[in-house]
Write an enzyme that holds these catalytic residues in place. Structure first.
Site, PDB file in Angstrom:
ATOM      1  CB  THR A  40     -28.661 -57.603  -4.686  1.00 15.18           C
ATOM      2  OG1 THR A  40     -27.360 -57.978  -5.113  1.00 15.18           O
ATOM      3  CG2 THR A  40     -28.713 -56.081  -4.714  1.00 15.18           C
ATOM      4  CG  ASP A  41     -24.289 -60.575  -3.180  1.00  9.83           C
ATOM      5  OD1 ASP A  41     -24.738 -60.021  -4.207  1.00  9.83           O
ATOM      6  OD2 ASP A  41     -23.577 -61.605  -3.224  1.00  9.83           O
ATOM      7  CE1 TYR A  63     -30.415 -54.892  -9.338  1.00 11.42           C
ATOM      8  CE2 TYR A  63     -28.245 -55.773  -8.804  1.00 11.42           C
ATOM      9  CZ  TYR A  63     -29.622 -55.846  -8.713  1.00 11.42           C
ATOM     10  OH  TYR A  63     -30.215 -56.864  -7.993  1.00 11.42           O
TER      11      TYR A  63
HETATM   12  P1  NAD Z   1     -36.080 -60.051 -13.148  1.00 12.05           P
HETATM   13  O1  NAD Z   1     -35.486 -58.913 -13.901  1.00 12.05           O
HETATM   14  O2  NAD Z   1     -36.032 -61.421 -13.731  1.00 12.05           O
HETATM   15  O3  NAD Z   1     -37.614 -59.753 -12.831  1.00 12.05           O
HETATM   16  C1  NAD Z   1     -38.067 -58.501 -12.370  1.00 12.05           C
HETATM   17  C2  NAD Z   1     -39.580 -58.495 -12.476  1.00 12.05           C
HETATM   18  O4  NAD Z   1     -40.045 -57.230 -11.975  1.00 12.05           O
HETATM   19  C3  NAD Z   1     -40.092 -58.616 -13.918  1.00 12.05           C
HETATM   20  O5  NAD Z   1     -41.171 -59.521 -13.967  1.00 12.05           O
HETATM   21  C4  NAD Z   1     -40.540 -57.201 -14.258  1.00 12.05           C
HETATM   22  O6  NAD Z   1     -41.593 -57.169 -15.215  1.00 12.05           O
HETATM   23  C5  NAD Z   1     -40.979 -56.690 -12.907  1.00 12.05           C
HETATM   24  N1  NAD Z   1     -40.932 -55.213 -12.790  1.00 12.05           N
HETATM   25  C6  NAD Z   1     -39.915 -54.401 -13.184  1.00 12.05           C
HETATM   26  N2  NAD Z   1     -40.238 -53.120 -12.926  1.00 12.05           N
HETATM   27  C7  NAD Z   1     -41.456 -53.141 -12.343  1.00 12.05           C
HETATM   28  C8  NAD Z   1     -42.321 -52.125 -11.822  1.00 12.05           C
HETATM   29  N3  NAD Z   1     -41.982 -50.843 -11.876  1.00 12.05           N
HETATM   30  N4  NAD Z   1     -43.497 -52.492 -11.273  1.00 12.05           N
HETATM   31  C9  NAD Z   1     -43.876 -53.808 -11.235  1.00 12.05           C
HETATM   32  N5  NAD Z   1     -43.101 -54.794 -11.725  1.00 12.05           N
HETATM   33  C10 NAD Z   1     -41.898 -54.474 -12.260  1.00 12.05           C
HETATM   34  O7  NAD Z   1     -35.377 -60.004 -11.721  1.00 12.05           O
HETATM   35  P2  NAD Z   1     -35.026 -61.192 -10.726  1.00 12.05           P
HETATM   36  O8  NAD Z   1     -33.695 -61.721 -11.072  1.00 12.05           O
HETATM   37  O9  NAD Z   1     -36.191 -62.088 -10.628  1.00 12.05           O
HETATM   38  O10 NAD Z   1     -34.863 -60.387  -9.361  1.00 12.05           O
HETATM   39  C11 NAD Z   1     -35.972 -60.171  -8.495  1.00 12.05           C
HETATM   40  C12 NAD Z   1     -35.511 -59.361  -7.291  1.00 12.05           C
HETATM   41  O11 NAD Z   1     -34.477 -60.056  -6.620  1.00 12.05           O
HETATM   42  C13 NAD Z   1     -34.928 -57.999  -7.659  1.00 12.05           C
HETATM   43  O12 NAD Z   1     -35.362 -57.072  -6.687  1.00 12.05           O
HETATM   44  C14 NAD Z   1     -33.435 -58.197  -7.595  1.00 12.05           C
HETATM   45  O13 NAD Z   1     -32.769 -57.007  -7.251  1.00 12.05           O
HETATM   46  C15 NAD Z   1     -33.342 -59.220  -6.479  1.00 12.05           C
HETATM   47  N6  NAD Z   1     -32.159 -60.101  -6.537  1.00 12.05           N
HETATM   48  C16 NAD Z   1     -31.849 -60.769  -7.683  1.00 12.05           C
HETATM   49  C17 NAD Z   1     -30.766 -61.631  -7.695  1.00 12.05           C
HETATM   50  C18 NAD Z   1     -30.402 -62.426  -8.927  1.00 12.05           C
HETATM   51  O14 NAD Z   1     -29.380 -63.116  -8.935  1.00 12.05           O
HETATM   52  N7  NAD Z   1     -31.209 -62.417  -9.979  1.00 12.05           N
HETATM   53  C19 NAD Z   1     -29.984 -61.797  -6.537  1.00 12.05           C
HETATM   54  C20 NAD Z   1     -30.336 -61.088  -5.387  1.00 12.05           C
HETATM   55  C21 NAD Z   1     -31.430 -60.258  -5.396  1.00 12.05           C
END
Ligand code: NAD
Ligand code: TYD
Length: 361
Positions: free
Chosen positions: A132-133, A158
């Site tokens: 993430t940023d 986070y």
């Molecule tokens: P989300 O919370 O919607 O989904 C996370 C998924 O990971 C879920 O399906 C959950 O069941 C699974 N999970 C959690 N803990 C786990 C574990 N210990 N082992 C296996 N699976 C596990 O998150 P998202 O928004 O889809 O984000 C996905 C990734 O992208 C993350 O790493 C987040 O930091 C990164 N990210 C998100 C955003 C955003 O805007 N949502 C932006 C930049 C980066």
């Protein structure tokens, strides 16, 4: 085959669906199915032998090692994380457990697997870490956007946990030579977004006649990227990214939160007007600010465009309209998520199954 972790969550599920639409290379999807994991997101893959779902934790070293040995993926794409800032403020422990310790265990399993691969497979292997940023901290209104050279200055539990995971990934490359890539992306929005984050929460609350809680003065700025553009960026980095490098991914869409909420209200006024003829804007409620709330994030995405030729396909106007329409068209998905019904049938829908071999370019 590739191993995708967290592929039942918002971005991971969009990634798996896009991947299997654009190529035939199978996906092994390892997801713990926390509250954020939803197998309904993958309904369209039922019976598709290219998708193997395993419920499990990235921190379960024995499971991950067994899966790597059995399925021999050519790459790991790590989405699995606890992802919501408010939850991290309320209860940071799960964030440390999954984002820090979990990533460490996944890296270790990947390293042992990679080290034992035959030379040609070893050369081709990739570990792509999705970040993430928010690791860069906060910007003032006049600061330039984050580049890959910005120092890390995370402010929330986070972002601190994601920063720690990024550092581990970096160290596993520099110390052990693990072929890693890291992407640092701005705020995503689009279909399958869990309605605890700003955009889906506003849509869902508006339709339910509830308040639209805007934190503080609503002038905090985020850069917004349509989720499928994030998916295409990850595919491009996996395909052509330079080992050990990080790539910022963003939509060139900086917007204050209140503008986002007003836009959502205007679209709903047009597409599903309120019965009483009033605007959904009347539901906007300013509430107490988030503790430690970062004022502004902005992404300079020139490196990924220059080096890998990636650019977002959606403008904010096209992406937000598609998103609002998706929530209007998928009331069942929303109801399932809100009642928790999506968690009841987890075991029955997917199981490991043999898959054929194919590789995407
Ligand atoms: P989300 O919370 O919607 O989904 C996370 C998924 O990971 C879920 O399906 C959950 O069941 C699974 N999970 C959690 N803990 C786990 C574990 N210990 N082992 C296996 N699976 C596990 O998150 P998202 O928004 O889809 O984000 C996905 C990734 O992208 C993350 O790493 C987040 O930091 C990164 N990210 C998100 C955003 C955003 O805007 N949502 C932006 C930049 C980066
Ligand atoms: P969020 O979607 O939680 O993502 P992040 O905190 O990772 O950027 O929040 C986006 C912005 O919207 C953030 O500045 C906090 C704000 N916000 C609200 O004003 N009200 C809300 O109900 C939520 C969930 C977020």
């Amino acid at each position: 085959m590739i191993l995708v972790t967290g592929g039942a969550g918002f971005i991971g599920a969009n990634f798996v669906l896009d991947w299997l639409t654009t190529c035939d290379e199978p996906v092994l999807n390892l997801d713990k199915l926390t509250y954020a994991g939803n197998l309904h997101n993958l309904d369209s893959l039922q019976g598709d032998a290219r998708h193997v779902f395993v419920q499990g934790d990235i921190g379960d070293a024995a499971l991950v090692s067994r899966l790597l040995a059995q399925y021999q993926p050519r790459a790991v794409v790590n989405f699995a994380a606890e992802s919501h800032v408010d939850r991290s403020i309320h209860g940071p422990e799960d964030f440390i457990q999954t984002n820090v310790l979990g990533t460490f265990r996944l890296l270790e399993a990947a390293r042992h697997y990679w080290q034992a691969l035959p030379a040609v497979n070893k050369e081709a292997f990739r570990f792509l870490h999705v970040s993430t940023d928010e690791v860069y901290g906060t910007l003032s209104a006049t600061d330039p956007a984050f580049t890959e050279d910005n120092t890390y200055a995370p402010n929330s539990p986070y972002s601190a946990s994601k920063a720690a995971s990024d550092h581990l990934v970096r160290a596993w490359h520099h110390t052990y030579g693990l072929p890693v890539l890291t992407t640092n992306c701005s705020n995503n929005y689009g279909p399958l977004h869990f309605p605890e984050k700003l955009i889906p929460l506003m849509i869902v609350n508006a339709l339910a006649g509830k308040n639209l809680p805007v934190y503080g003065d609503g002038m905090q700025v985020r850069d917004w990227l349509y989720v499928r553009d994030h998916c295409s960026a990850i595919r491009r980095v996996l395909e052509a990214g330079h080992l050990g490098e990080t790539y910022n991914v963003g939509g060139w869409n900086e917007k204050p939160n209140i503008d986002i909420v007003n836009t959502v209200c205007a679209l709903l006024d047009e597409l599903r007007p309120r019965a009483d003829g009033q605007s959904y804007r009347s539901q906007i409620t300013y509430v107490k600010d988030r503790p430690g709330h970062d004022r502004r994030y902005a992404i300079d995405a020139r490196k990924i465009e220059r080096e890998l030729g990636w650019k977002p396909a959606e403008t904010f106007d096209t992406g937000i309209r598609k998103t609002v329409q998706w929530y209007l068209d998928n009331a069942d998905w929303v109801a399932n998520v809100q009642t928790g019904a999506y968690r009841e049938w987890v075991q029955t829908q997917y199981q490991e199954a043999p898959v054929s071999a194919a590789t995407c370019a």
